[in-house]
Scaffold this motif. Sequence first.
Motif, PDB file in Angstrom:
ATOM      1  N   PHE A  24       0.870  -1.200  -0.085  1.00  0.00           N
ATOM      2  CA  PHE A  24       0.128   0.000   0.058  1.00  0.00           C
ATOM      3  C   PHE A  24       0.947   1.250  -0.155  1.00  0.00           C
ATOM      4  CE2 PHE A  24      -3.198  -2.888   1.918  1.00  0.00           C
ATOM      5  CZ  PHE A  24      -4.480  -2.555   1.212  1.00  0.00           C
ATOM      6  N   ASP A  25       0.183   2.428  -0.506  1.00  0.00           N
ATOM      7  CA  ASP A  25       1.062   3.469  -0.401  1.00  0.00           C
ATOM      8  C   ASP A  25       0.747   4.545   0.577  1.00  0.00           C
ATOM      9  OD1 ASP A  25       2.283   3.333  -3.183  1.00  0.00           O
ATOM     10  OD2 ASP A  25       0.445   2.931  -3.878  1.00  0.00           O
ATOM     11  N   GLY A  26      -0.230   4.125   1.323  1.00  0.00           N
ATOM     12  CA  GLY A  26      -0.550   4.816   2.563  1.00  0.00           C
ATOM     13  C   GLY A  26      -1.781   4.603   3.134  1.00  0.00           C
ATOM     14  N   LEU A  27      -2.086   5.257   3.913  1.00  0.00           N
ATOM     15  CA  LEU A  27      -3.656   5.101   4.958  1.00  0.00           C
ATOM     16  C   LEU A  27      -4.444   6.326   4.885  1.00  0.00           C
ATOM     17  CD1 LEU A  27      -4.377   2.804   7.466  1.00  0.00           C
ATOM     18  CD2 LEU A  27      -3.637   4.503   8.791  1.00  0.00           C
ATOM     19  N   ASP A  28      -5.600   5.740   4.758  1.00  0.00           N
ATOM     20  CA  ASP A  28      -6.889   6.683   4.951  1.00  0.00           C
ATOM     21  C   ASP A  28      -7.518   6.356   6.239  1.00  0.00           C
ATOM     22  OD1 ASP A  28      -9.646   7.751   5.108  1.00  0.00           O
ATOM     23  OD2 ASP A  28      -9.244   8.043   2.849  1.00  0.00           O
ATOM     24  N   LEU A  29      -7.600   7.195   7.285  1.00  0.00           N
ATOM     25  CA  LEU A  29      -8.333   6.968   8.484  1.00  0.00           C
ATOM     26  C   LEU A  29      -9.633   7.647   8.636  1.00  0.00           C
ATOM     27  CD1 LEU A  29      -8.337   5.868  11.361  1.00  0.00           C
ATOM     28  CD2 LEU A  29      -6.860   7.720  12.058  1.00  0.00           C
ATOM     29  N   ASP A  30     -10.816   6.861   8.660  1.00  0.00           N
ATOM     30  CA  ASP A  30     -11.942   7.345   8.448  1.00  0.00           C
ATOM     31  C   ASP A  30     -13.021   7.032   9.593  1.00  0.00           C
ATOM     32  OD1 ASP A  30     -14.873   7.724   7.929  1.00  0.00           O
ATOM     33  OD2 ASP A  30     -15.015   6.260   6.230  1.00  0.00           O
ATOM     34  N   TRP A  31     -12.637   7.697  10.820  1.00  0.00           N
ATOM     35  CA  TRP A  31     -13.266   7.480  12.063  1.00  0.00           C
ATOM     36  C   TRP A  31     -14.475   8.206  12.222  1.00  0.00           C
ATOM     37  CZ3 TRP A  31     -10.268   9.457  16.912  1.00  0.00           C
ATOM     38  CH2 TRP A  31     -11.170   9.411  18.484  1.00  0.00           C
ATOM     39  N   GLU A  32     -15.704   7.851  12.241  1.00  0.00           N
ATOM     40  CA  GLU A  32     -16.796   8.328  12.220  1.00  0.00           C
ATOM     41  C   GLU A  32     -17.643   7.994  13.637  1.00  0.00           C
ATOM     42  OE1 GLU A  32     -19.200   7.494   8.756  1.00  0.00           O
ATOM     43  OE2 GLU A  32     -17.324   7.371   7.401  1.00  0.00           O
ATOM     44  N   TYR A  33     -17.418   9.299  14.534  1.00  0.00           N
ATOM     45  CA  TYR A  33     -16.727  10.375  14.346  1.00  0.00           C
ATOM     46  C   TYR A  33     -16.223  10.743  15.951  1.00  0.00           C
ATOM     47  CZ  TYR A  33     -19.564  11.057  10.113  1.00  0.00           C
ATOM     48  OH  TYR A  33     -20.236  10.994   8.956  1.00  0.00           O
ATOM     49  N   PRO A  34     -15.033  11.371  15.974  1.00  0.00           N
ATOM     50  CA  PRO A  34     -14.425  11.813  17.037  1.00  0.00           C
ATOM     51  C   PRO A  34     -15.649  12.615  18.073  1.00  0.00           C
ATOM     52  CG  PRO A  34     -12.618  12.250  15.344  1.00  0.00           C
ATOM     53  CD  PRO A  34     -14.095  11.752  14.705  1.00  0.00           C
ATOM     54  N   ASN A  35     -15.726  12.400  19.398  1.00  0.00           N
ATOM     55  CA  ASN A  35     -16.409  13.171  20.087  1.00  0.00           C
ATOM     56  C   ASN A  35     -18.066  12.770  19.869  1.00  0.00           C
ATOM     57  OD1 ASN A  35     -17.176  14.752  22.339  1.00  0.00           O
ATOM     58  ND2 ASN A  35     -17.500  16.443  20.923  1.00  0.00           N
ATOM     59  N   GLY A  61      -4.032  10.256   4.653  1.00  0.00           N
ATOM     60  CA  GLY A  61      -5.419  10.973   4.523  1.00  0.00           C
ATOM     61  C   GLY A  61      -6.434  10.662   5.625  1.00  0.00           C
ATOM     62  N   ILE A  62      -7.425  11.535   5.756  1.00  0.00           N
ATOM     63  CA  ILE A  62      -8.581  11.334   6.609  1.00  0.00           C
ATOM     64  C   ILE A  62      -9.925  11.670   5.944  1.00  0.00           C
ATOM     65  CG2 ILE A  62      -7.490  11.578   8.772  1.00  0.00           C
ATOM     66  CD1 ILE A  62      -8.630  14.633   8.667  1.00  0.00           C
ATOM     67  N   ALA A  63     -10.900  10.906   6.195  1.00  0.00           N
ATOM     68  CA  ALA A  63     -12.452  11.225   5.723  1.00  0.00           C
ATOM     69  C   ALA A  63     -12.999  11.867   6.847  1.00  0.00           C
ATOM     70  CB  ALA A  63     -12.955   9.889   5.270  1.00  0.00           C
ATOM     71  N   VAL A  64     -13.687  12.949   6.610  1.00  0.00           N
ATOM     72  CA  VAL A  64     -14.353  13.677   7.582  1.00  0.00           C
ATOM     73  C   VAL A  64     -15.780  14.115   7.382  1.00  0.00           C
ATOM     74  CG1 VAL A  64     -12.216  14.642   8.498  1.00  0.00           C
ATOM     75  CG2 VAL A  64     -13.685  15.986   6.556  1.00  0.00           C
TER      76      VAL A  64
END
Length: 368
Positions: free
Chosen positions: A135-146, A177-180
């Motif tokens: 893989f070339d990287g990571l995408d963190l898709d935490w849905e959702y902080p707090n 990257g991140i998904a927000v």
Amino acid sequence: MGKLIALLVILSLSALITGERIVNCYWGTWANYRSGNGKFDVSNIDANLCTHLSYSFFGINDNGEIQSLDTWLDYDLGFINQAIGLKSQNHNLKVLAVVGGWNEGSAKYSSMAGDWNKRQNFINSALNLLRNHGFDGLDLDWEYPNQRGGKWEDRSNFVTLLREIKEAFAPYGYELGIAVGAGESIASSSYEIANIAQQVNFINVMTYDFAMASDGQTGFNAPQWAIENSINYWLNQGAPANKLVLGIGLYGRTFQLSDPSQNWPGAPCRGVGGAGPFTGDGGYLGYNEICLNNWQTVFDNNNAAPYAFSGDQWVSFDNVLSVQWKMDFALSKNLAGAMVWSIETDDFRGHCGESYPLLKTINRKLRW
């Protein structure tokens, strides 16, 4: 001659900038289990339509370590290796591992981000995942902080987590990257926007799901005004334009009308619309399902988006025209690019015309 050379330099720079824009294709790998023409696997991917392919999803365990959510598909069927293999078709393609998603929730991520040992477990397992598979990287898709089982400290802990990942990735050149969540109500509660923006390569803004059947009335999945408000909020809170990636939903949100004769935006609904033949979930239709329906379709200029209805069924979605409007906005703000959720619900087989009409529209605006 000097003016001509200057013009050519400007045009070349413009092409270079345009060519560097991101087109991030999220891929829900579970589409492999869909039946008939909805079945989607690696062979259906046109690697030249994406700068990034985001392989979705991985999860985490209670110790914070990344784990497969479908080992049979990921490893026994070899989907991970096949995805990495797409780089032979497009040598510039980046393949990212996506961790999280709606079904993963928030509680485990909240616990991990707030615990040094669990953060190290997460980071080390991420490094192993990326190194072992290419893989070339990571995408963190935490849905959702707090939110959804999180706590207020998630906001600052998320910054700490991202900073530590960035530092660990730096020697290897891995992307982060991140998904927000897009809208102000989610974003203001979940993120220290200026601080997280410093830690990541790009931010995938999920500018869709602005209306749901639970609202009690029909509404637009991704109206232009809501997208513009969301992006402007992120910009005003300190996110650089060159890190914001505009989200495009390759699907529609569906509603069951309370009264079929009241079929306009804002009409009362009694619940989600019926499931589609491919995706099989109430309240949701892929564009590849919508375009096959012979429903009456209206383009609403006030929202720069279409909707369609038949009997008591109503759907809001994006089509080629509305995607063009959204890309024009992305260009006007000089955003990093666009992402799609998700590649397997475009008309990838071309049953309604050309294959991948929405994804190709994005590429024509941003890259070609």
